[in-house]
Design a protein around this motif. Structure first.
Motif, PDB file in Angstrom:
ATOM      1  N   ILE A  33      43.458  53.664  33.919  1.00 40.66           N
ATOM      2  CA  ILE A  33      43.472  52.556  34.769  1.00 40.66           C
ATOM      3  C   ILE A  33      42.839  52.879  35.945  1.00 40.66           C
ATOM      4  CG2 ILE A  33      45.217  51.345  36.070  1.00 40.66           C
ATOM      5  CD1 ILE A  33      47.016  51.706  33.687  1.00 40.66           C
ATOM      6  N   CYS A  34      43.029  54.124  36.822  1.00 44.49           N
ATOM      7  CA  CYS A  34      42.261  54.413  37.916  1.00 44.49           C
ATOM      8  C   CYS A  34      40.998  54.239  37.885  1.00 44.49           C
ATOM      9  CB  CYS A  34      42.593  55.754  38.290  1.00 44.49           C
ATOM     10  SG  CYS A  34      44.295  56.156  39.078  1.00 44.49           S
ATOM     11  N   GLN A  35      40.373  54.874  36.735  1.00 42.85           N
ATOM     12  CA  GLN A  35      38.872  54.659  36.580  1.00 42.85           C
ATOM     13  C   GLN A  35      38.329  53.376  36.467  1.00 42.85           C
ATOM     14  OE1 GLN A  35      37.548  56.584  32.900  1.00 42.85           O
ATOM     15  NE2 GLN A  35      37.884  58.617  33.837  1.00 42.85           N
ATOM     16  N   TRP A  36      39.190  52.348  35.762  1.00 43.39           N
ATOM     17  CA  TRP A  36      38.766  50.992  35.856  1.00 43.39           C
ATOM     18  C   TRP A  36      38.669  50.507  37.497  1.00 43.39           C
ATOM     19  CZ3 TRP A  36      36.470  48.718  32.327  1.00 43.39           C
ATOM     20  CH2 TRP A  36      36.376  49.097  31.095  1.00 43.39           C
ATOM     21  N   ILE A  37      39.830  50.647  37.989  1.00 32.29           N
ATOM     22  CA  ILE A  37      39.920  50.081  39.555  1.00 32.29           C
ATOM     23  C   ILE A  37      39.019  50.714  40.390  1.00 32.29           C
ATOM     24  CG2 ILE A  37      41.595  49.344  41.397  1.00 32.29           C
ATOM     25  CD1 ILE A  37      43.812  49.382  39.206  1.00 32.29           C
ATOM     26  N   TYR A  38      39.214  51.997  40.536  1.00 34.39           N
ATOM     27  CA  TYR A  38      38.454  52.751  41.522  1.00 34.39           C
ATOM     28  C   TYR A  38      36.951  52.931  41.219  1.00 34.39           C
ATOM     29  CZ  TYR A  38      43.080  52.831  43.903  1.00 34.39           C
ATOM     30  OH  TYR A  38      44.174  52.830  44.470  1.00 34.39           O
ATOM     31  N   GLN A  39      36.610  53.313  40.174  1.00 33.52           N
ATOM     32  CA  GLN A  39      35.364  53.598  39.827  1.00 33.52           C
ATOM     33  C   GLN A  39      34.447  52.470  39.168  1.00 33.52           C
ATOM     34  OE1 GLN A  39      35.745  57.373  37.694  1.00 33.52           O
ATOM     35  NE2 GLN A  39      37.148  58.011  39.195  1.00 33.52           N
ATOM     36  N   ILE A 138      43.271  47.881  53.096  1.00 28.41           N
ATOM     37  CA  ILE A 138      42.247  48.615  53.694  1.00 28.41           C
ATOM     38  C   ILE A 138      41.186  49.259  52.355  1.00 28.41           C
ATOM     39  CG2 ILE A 138      41.720  50.917  54.665  1.00 28.41           C
ATOM     40  CD1 ILE A 138      44.600  50.700  56.196  1.00 28.41           C
ATOM     41  N   THR A 139      42.012  49.859  51.318  1.00 24.45           N
ATOM     42  CA  THR A 139      41.178  50.224  50.207  1.00 24.45           C
ATOM     43  C   THR A 139      40.731  48.933  49.634  1.00 24.45           C
ATOM     44  OG1 THR A 139      43.214  51.932  49.947  1.00 24.45           O
ATOM     45  CG2 THR A 139      41.367  51.866  48.382  1.00 24.45           C
ATOM     46  N   GLY A 140      41.308  48.137  49.376  1.00 25.56           N
ATOM     47  CA  GLY A 140      40.973  46.853  48.728  1.00 25.56           C
ATOM     48  C   GLY A 140      39.683  46.169  49.336  1.00 25.56           C
ATOM     49  N   HIS A 141      39.627  46.215  50.362  1.00 24.23           N
ATOM     50  CA  HIS A 141      38.419  45.113  50.932  1.00 24.23           C
ATOM     51  C   HIS A 141      37.278  46.074  50.708  1.00 24.23           C
ATOM     52  CE1 HIS A 141      39.310  46.633  55.327  1.00 24.23           C
ATOM     53  NE2 HIS A 141      38.121  46.155  55.552  1.00 24.23           N
ATOM     54  N   PHE A 142      37.533  47.508  50.723  1.00 20.49           N
ATOM     55  CA  PHE A 142      36.224  48.562  50.450  1.00 20.49           C
ATOM     56  C   PHE A 142      35.793  48.375  48.951  1.00 20.49           C
ATOM     57  CE2 PHE A 142      34.710  52.528  48.979  1.00 20.49           C
ATOM     58  CZ  PHE A 142      33.599  52.569  49.774  1.00 20.49           C
ATOM     59  N   LEU A 143      36.613  48.323  48.244  1.00 16.88           N
ATOM     60  CA  LEU A 143      36.478  48.363  46.662  1.00 16.88           C
ATOM     61  C   LEU A 143      35.826  47.022  46.614  1.00 16.88           C
ATOM     62  CD1 LEU A 143      39.619  49.950  45.119  1.00 16.88           C
ATOM     63  CD2 LEU A 143      37.260  50.953  45.587  1.00 16.88           C
ATOM     64  N   ALA A 144      36.348  46.007  47.250  1.00 13.98           N
ATOM     65  CA  ALA A 144      35.883  44.518  46.755  1.00 13.98           C
ATOM     66  C   ALA A 144      34.405  44.573  47.113  1.00 13.98           C
ATOM     67  CB  ALA A 144      36.806  43.428  47.400  1.00 13.98           C
ATOM     68  N   MET A 145      34.171  45.112  48.283  1.00 11.09           N
ATOM     69  CA  MET A 145      32.692  45.104  48.726  1.00 11.09           C
ATOM     70  C   MET A 145      31.644  45.769  47.678  1.00 11.09           C
ATOM     71  SD  MET A 145      33.080  46.381  52.849  1.00 11.09           S
ATOM     72  CE  MET A 145      31.245  46.154  53.460  1.00 11.09           C
ATOM     73  N   GLU A 146      32.265  46.897  47.215  1.00 12.23           N
ATOM     74  CA  GLU A 146      31.607  47.472  46.269  1.00 12.23           C
ATOM     75  C   GLU A 146      31.296  46.646  44.885  1.00 12.23           C
ATOM     76  OE1 GLU A 146      33.667  51.426  45.943  1.00 12.23           O
ATOM     77  OE2 GLU A 146      31.755  52.424  46.590  1.00 12.23           O
ATOM     78  N   LYS A 147      32.392  46.143  44.697  1.00  7.96           N
ATOM     79  CA  LYS A 147      32.307  45.068  43.269  1.00  7.96           C
ATOM     80  C   LYS A 147      31.043  44.106  43.745  1.00  7.96           C
ATOM     81  CE  LYS A 147      35.151  42.224  40.352  1.00  7.96           C
ATOM     82  NZ  LYS A 147      35.118  43.048  39.183  1.00  7.96           N
TER      83      LYS A 147
END
Ligand code: SAH
Length: 346
Positions: A33-39, A138-147
């Motif tokens: 689950i972590c891999q899907w979300i964070y990576q 905080i984490t979410g808008h960074f990951l969403a930028m990457e996505k």
């Protein structure tokens, strides 16, 4: 959903115990689950193809992955800077900026909606302070930028909206998740926390087990001038700030970056360069002179020759100093230009 839970707010240990103890899954499910979300930046359980359909459905009912959603994106025509506007669950919004240096990407991330510090030269403070961002935001808008860009971003600077060290609980949790080897795996050296000088926060940061970089927005070499520019100096005077930085450096051995905004005829006089040199003597420091980015008519930018003269004095005093290259001024994405209540949204 039995109980509303945003999985982005959990640290690794919470996620692991939730998976193994509450949901009776094997440990490796937590890692998947972590891999899907964070990576892989997949925010829908039904797209997690190595989980069974039943499990995906179960997770959808039990929890949710809720990063902020993108409202708007603006690209600079002067350079490759991109500014994003993110919507939060309570209708508030924050901005973030993507900066490129060749193939190297840096995200400038926010930690608060607005800012309570009211520095006289900064747009963010002028629109007031609403609240701290949650870890998931905080984490979410960074990951969403990457996505959104479809690429990993190598560096984070916590220099967007707000004062990171007034939100240490959520900031540190976010840093831990971004750094965790089973989550985003971003190296400590690739994250920089910038502060206007919140002494208790600096002391807390010195004890953080992840050695992120520290940057201090100084902007003046004495209390008299600094308190006029930055009201926070009335609470944490320069002597207290410098004392906390010496403690930080003793504990961590880390070099500290100092940001010094160049405001014409305000803090750019040569005598201040000597004063700044004396203030920083004995510290392992690096000085970043920042051209002022226009916010209103109160200040103007120092002339190039004045910046050069200021820099030469510091260099002759044996200090390391550089002028920061400005980026994204045409889309108000430069330092100090981020704000809430974006006029065109009203
Ligand atoms: N509160 C934190 C982080 C946000 S500000 C801090 O103060 O460090 C990020 C940087 O932009 C700070 O160094 C800030 O002083 C600087 N800044 C603010 N307004 C600016 C402006 N108008 N032009 C250039 N830099 C500015």
């Amino acid at each position: 959903m039995t109980e509303f839970q945003n999985i982005l707010s959990w640290d690794y240990e919470t996620l692991l115990s939730q998976c193994t103890e509450k949901w009776s899954m094997p440990r490796f499910r937590a890692d998947q689950i972590c891999q899907w979300i964070y990576q892989k930046k997949v925010f829908q359980f039904n797209e997690m193809t190595n989980l069974s359909k039943d499990l995906r459905k179960f997770l959808e009912e039990e929890t949710a992955i809720l990063p902020p959603y993108m409202i708007r994106k603006e690209s600079s025509t002067l350079d490759s800077t991109v500014k994003f506007l993110w919507g939060l669950i309570d209708g508030e919004n924050v901005e973030s900026v993507l900066l490129s240096h060749g193939n190297h990407l840096t995200a400038c991330i926010s930690t608060q909606v607005g800012c309570p510090l009211n520095c006289s030269f900064c747009a963010t403070g002028q629109s007031g302070f609403i609240r701290n961002l949650e870890t998931a935001e905080i984490t979410g808008h960074f990951l969403a930028m990457e996505k959104h860009i479809g690429k990993d971003i190598q560096n984070i600077v916590f220099m967007g909206m707000g004062e990171p060290l007034l939100n240490t609980g959520n900031l540190f949790k976010s840093i831990r998740n971004l750094n965790h080897p089973r989550m985003r795996k971003l190296g400590a050296r690739h994250m920089t926390v910038s502060t206007a000088g919140i002494v208790p926060g600096i002391i807390e940061l010195a004890d953080l087990e992840i050695p992120v970089r520290l940057s201090v927005s100084l902007h003046a070499p004495n209390d008299n001038l600094r308190k006029k520019l930055m009201p926070v100096n009335q609470t944490y005077s320069l002597s207290r700030l410098m004392e906390s930085l010496r403690t930080y450096q003793e504990k961590t051995g880390e070099r500290i970056t100092f940001e010094y905004l160049m405001l014409k005829d305000v803090n750019d006089l040569t005598e201040y360069a000597y004063e700044l040199g004396a203030l920083l003597s004995g510290l392992d420091s690096y000085i970043n002179l920042i051209p002022y980015n226009p916010v209103d008519k109160r200040f103007t930018r120092s002339t190039k020759s004045q910046v050069k003269a200021f820099m030469e004095i510091l260099k002759n005093l044996g200090l390391e100093v550089e002028v920061r290259k400005e980026k994204g001024t045409d889309i108000n994405a430069a330092c100090g230009q981020l704000r809430r209540n974006i006029p065109s949204l009203k």
